[in-house]
Write a protein that holds these residues in place. Structure first.
Motif, mmCIF file in Angstrom:
data_model
loop_
_atom_site.group_PDB
_atom_site.id
_atom_site.type_symbol
_atom_site.label_atom_id
_atom_site.label_comp_id
_atom_site.label_asym_id
_atom_site.label_seq_id
_atom_site.Cartn_x
_atom_site.Cartn_y
_atom_site.Cartn_z
ATOM 1 N N THR A 254 2.460 19.787 -1.156
ATOM 2 C CA THR A 254 0.966 19.515 -0.183
ATOM 3 C C THR A 254 1.417 20.538 0.598
ATOM 4 O O THR A 254 0.366 20.711 1.407
ATOM 5 N N ILE A 255 2.475 21.204 0.953
ATOM 6 C CA ILE A 255 2.152 22.060 1.800
ATOM 7 C C ILE A 255 3.089 22.978 1.149
ATOM 8 O O ILE A 255 4.116 23.019 0.211
ATOM 9 N N ASN A 256 3.080 24.613 1.594
ATOM 10 C CA ASN A 256 3.587 25.275 0.882
ATOM 11 C C ASN A 256 4.895 25.536 2.018
ATOM 12 O O ASN A 256 4.601 25.492 2.946
ATOM 13 N N GLY A 257 5.605 26.515 1.671
ATOM 14 C CA GLY A 257 6.955 27.099 2.315
ATOM 15 C C GLY A 257 6.567 27.723 3.755
ATOM 16 O O GLY A 257 7.222 26.976 4.513
ATOM 17 N N LYS A 258 5.802 28.390 3.851
ATOM 18 C CA LYS A 258 5.424 29.051 5.235
ATOM 19 C C LYS A 258 4.974 27.511 5.858
ATOM 20 O O LYS A 258 5.179 27.403 7.197
ATOM 21 N N ALA A 259 4.006 26.763 5.450
ATOM 22 C CA ALA A 259 4.002 25.663 6.168
ATOM 23 C C ALA A 259 4.676 25.105 6.641
ATOM 24 O O ALA A 259 4.949 24.264 7.690
ATOM 25 N N ALA A 260 5.354 24.759 6.237
ATOM 26 C CA ALA A 260 7.109 24.213 5.948
ATOM 27 C C ALA A 260 7.707 24.442 7.207
ATOM 28 O O ALA A 260 7.824 23.368 8.454
ATOM 29 N N LYS A 261 7.961 25.578 8.106
ATOM 30 C CA LYS A 261 8.543 25.625 8.341
ATOM 31 C C LYS A 261 7.522 25.852 10.037
ATOM 32 O O LYS A 261 8.569 25.095 10.728
ATOM 33 N N GLN A 262 6.653 25.541 10.128
ATOM 34 C CA GLN A 262 5.778 25.431 11.343
ATOM 35 C C GLN A 262 6.050 24.264 11.481
ATOM 36 O O GLN A 262 6.059 23.322 12.637
ATOM 37 N N VAL A 263 5.781 23.147 9.932
ATOM 38 C CA VAL A 263 5.914 22.105 10.761
ATOM 39 C C VAL A 263 7.678 21.588 10.609
ATOM 40 O O VAL A 263 7.679 20.501 11.871
ATOM 41 N N PHE A 264 8.880 22.143 10.105
ATOM 42 C CA PHE A 264 9.487 22.009 10.943
ATOM 43 C C PHE A 264 10.045 22.183 12.178
ATOM 44 O O PHE A 264 10.594 21.329 12.786
ATOM 45 N N MET A 265 9.019 23.174 12.974
ATOM 46 C CA MET A 265 9.373 23.840 14.267
ATOM 47 C C MET A 265 8.717 22.465 15.233
ATOM 48 O O MET A 265 9.269 22.880 15.771
ATOM 49 N N ALA A 266 7.482 22.247 14.308
ATOM 50 C CA ALA A 266 6.985 21.397 15.433
ATOM 51 C C ALA A 266 7.750 20.093 14.957
ATOM 52 O O ALA A 266 8.026 19.139 16.518
ATOM 53 N N LEU A 267 8.462 19.336 14.004
ATOM 54 C CA LEU A 267 9.197 18.387 14.355
ATOM 55 C C LEU A 267 10.372 18.752 15.092
ATOM 56 O O LEU A 267 10.862 18.008 16.389
ATOM 57 N N TRP A 268 10.931 20.168 15.522
ATOM 58 C CA TRP A 268 12.237 20.680 16.791
ATOM 59 C C TRP A 268 11.762 20.139 17.988
ATOM 60 O O TRP A 268 12.768 19.898 18.882
ATOM 61 N N ASN A 269 10.060 21.098 18.269
ATOM 62 C CA ASN A 269 9.602 20.941 19.713
ATOM 63 C C ASN A 269 9.134 19.198 19.823
ATOM 64 O O ASN A 269 8.541 19.179 20.709
ATOM 65 N N GLY A 270 9.060 18.190 18.935
ATOM 66 C CA GLY A 270 8.308 16.417 19.210
ATOM 67 C C GLY A 270 7.576 16.834 19.156
ATOM 68 O O GLY A 270 6.438 16.172 19.568
ATOM 69 N N GLU A 271 6.417 17.517 18.491
ATOM 70 C CA GLU A 271 4.776 17.123 18.371
ATOM 71 C C GLU A 271 4.771 16.418 17.757
ATOM 72 O O GLU A 271 3.736 15.777 17.217
#
Lengths: 95, 483
Positions: free
Chosen positions: B383-400
């Motif tokens: 559904t997402i590529n590796g680059k987007a996955a890192k973005q999603v991870f940071m968004a989860l980390w920041n509680g977005e």
């Protein structure tokens, strides 16, 4: 077994007791007599008898792990000769 | 001459009970001095100790965890000595009939092999208070909060041959006690303290050399350095014609050396005798069996399972099983994404890196195992590529967002795999980059591979990172080669 003054002085040191010469002499005698008594007990044949850890024929009861003691520092420290900042003070310990 | 070192350890583990071993005073760390020292801990006249059931259970759990014999009866003895932080004049300990008999601990060595270190026994005892030698008008201050805290002293056989093995052994103990939850294992707060016995002998010699004991070494790193120093010292001493004396030494981390404590020659005489205030402790078989059944899976078993059943590398398996919170987090991620290898990579990669940067422990991770598992699912189903996955991870980390799906949706990070859409972006990039296209066309095949990177980057940027990189690559190559 008869003790020497030196043995008594060493035992006194381990127990942190200060003895003068008269007392040391008296204890040589008293303690030697106690040891004689122990020697007589040692002479009993105890082969096959399990060592006794406690004279009561019972086992240790356990308590639940709960905090039941409140802070009573002030009361306890009232009978201490010297306290400061909540600490008990004792003559300096040199490591 | 070739020398070998012989090392044995005595490790004191502070048990994680709420109350003291023989009293109902709290064991919480960091309280105001003497506010957690009750009449029993102070050794006031007329008090009686009563043994804490949790301390007994924890000691037995440890014994079961190292496959030790658990004797039916154990007995408390008094170890007599005078020191101001020991108000009773004796420490209640177990000299002759400890609660845990012989067992063994498996340690993992650097070369991937394991070794068994025998444990001679482990016994229960109480901790002493603390002496503060700052200047109180020439006096010493005494805090008895720690007095009576339950300790399990674990005594090894002299089975270790190097500083590294000794450290591996302490690490193994640390992970066993924390897995069992019987200690917080916090070395900085003194929850694990270590005395090290070191001797050296010519390689192959049977008889042991004279040993020195290094007291109170309180971190993995200091254990390693103190032992390494002590081995060197003893070898040099002997080679220079000297003799090792049996003595107690202290490790000074600042100077990185051990120093003799220069205690008087008078041998310690602790005059042990059975404590008349405590009856023999008798454990019935059912109680021990109940504890055995409630044991969690221990680190050595877990490491083997991660390697053999989940197919992780020896390195990954050992890192991920090193602490219970780490292992539980990893297993929760794996269960929710169903891919052990991806879970291992994410936990040790992105997550560990971010935790490290923010100096957080895994239990305090702002990204939960379920959230990370959900994210990995979207990577594996593309559904997402590796680059987007890192973005999603940071968004989860920041509680977005609460879940990866929510963030993917909100940020529009869904991978674009629609060939038409990707082609449109490529056409735009080609149209916008005439100079680069001309260079590419003129370049020979060997150089083109590198040059295509520029175009891939532009297309990915245009797609805000969502285009499928493999498709972009393939389509670009096709189009540029026709240009």
């Amino acid at each position: 077994m008869a003790l020497e003054q030196e043995d008594v002085r060493r035992a006194a040191h381990l127990a942190r007791l200060g003895l003068n010469d008269d007392e040391a002499e008296r204890y040589v005698d008293d303690l030697s007599r106690i040891l004689e008594m122990a020697d007589r007990l040692q002479a009993v044949d105890t082969q096959g008898v399990a060592p006794l850890a406690h004279p009561l024929d019972a086992t240790q009861r356990l308590r639940a792990d709960e905090v039941t003691e409140a802070n009573q520092r002030e009361r306890f420290q009232r009978c201490a000769p010297a306290v400061e900042n909540g600490l008990y003070l004792v003559p300096r310990v040199v490591e | 001459m070739q020398w070998e070192a012989v090392i044995g350890l005595e490790v004191h583990v502070q048990l994680a009970t709420q109350s003291k071993i023989f009293s109902g005073a709290s064991t919480a760390f960091g309280a105001e001095p003497n506010t957690q020292a009750c009449a029993v801990d102070l050794g006031l006249p007329g008090v009686l100790p009563v043994l804490n059931e949790a301390a007994v259970a924890m000691a037995v759990q440890f014994g079961l965890g190292i496959n030790a014999e658990i004797p039916e009866t154990s007995i408390f003895d008094r170890k007599n000595y005078f020191y101001p932080d020991l108000p009773k004049g004796y420490q209640t300990s177990q000299m002759y009939h400890p609660i845990v008999g012989p067992g063994e601990v498996e340690i993992a060595l650097d070369d991937g092999t394991t070794k068994r270190v025998r444990v001679h026994h482990a016994h229960l005892e109480e901790d002493a208070g603390k002496s503060l030698h700052e200047d109180f008008h020439g006096m010493t201050g005494i805090d008895l909060n720690r007095a009576g805290t339950p300790l399990l002293e674990i005594v090894s056989e002299p089975d270790m041959g190097s500083a590294k093995e000794a450290v591996a052994y302490i690490k193994a103990l640390h992970s066993i006690v924390t897995y069992l939850g019987i200690s917080d294992g916090n070395m900085a707060e003194g929850s694990m303290r270590c005395d090290v016995n070191v001797s050296v002998r010519p390689k192959g010699q049977e008889t042991l050399g004279t040993r020195a004991e290094i007291k109170n070494v309180n971190s993995f790193r200091f254990v390693e350095k103190a032992i390494a120093y002590e081995i060197e010292r003893q070898i040099e001493l002997i080679e220079d014609g000297g003799k090792v004396v049996q003595e107690t030494r202290l490790y000074d981390p600042e100077a990185d050396e051990t120093r003799s404590m220069r205690t008087k020659e008078e041998a310690n005489d602790y005059r042990y005798f059975p404590c008349p205030d405590l009856l023999p402790v008798v454990l019935d078989q059912a109680y021990v069996e109940h504890l055995r059944e409630s044991l969690p899976e221990l680190p050595a078993e877990k490491r083997a399972r991660f390697e053999n059943e989940l197919g992780l590398s020896a390195y990954d398996a050992s890192i991920l099983s090193s602490t219970r919170p780490m292992a539980e987090y990893f297993e929760a991620v794996k269960d929710s994404c169903n891919d052990a290898k991806l879970a291992a990579n994410w936990v040790q990669g992105e997550l560990a890196g971010q935790l490290n940067r923010e100096n957080l422990d895994i239990v305090d991770s702002p990204v939960s195992a379920a959230q990370l598992g959900g994210l990995i699912c979207r990577v594996s189903d593309e559904t997402i590529n590796g680059k987007a996955a890192k973005q999603v991870f940071m968004a989860l980390w920041n509680g977005e967002g609460a879940t990866a799906d929510e963030i993917i949706e909100a940020k529009g990070l869904k991978q674009v795999t629609d060939t038409g859409a990707i082609e449109a972006m490529i056409d735009q990039v080609i149209a916008d980059s005439p100079v680069q296209v001309a260079q590419y066309v003129e370049a020979d095949e060997a150089k083109r591979g590198k040059m295509i990177g520029y175009f891939v980057g532009q297309v990915m940027k245009a797609s805000r990172g969502t285009a499928n990189p493999q498709q972009v690559n393939a389509l670009l190559k096709q189009k540029l080669d026709q240009a």
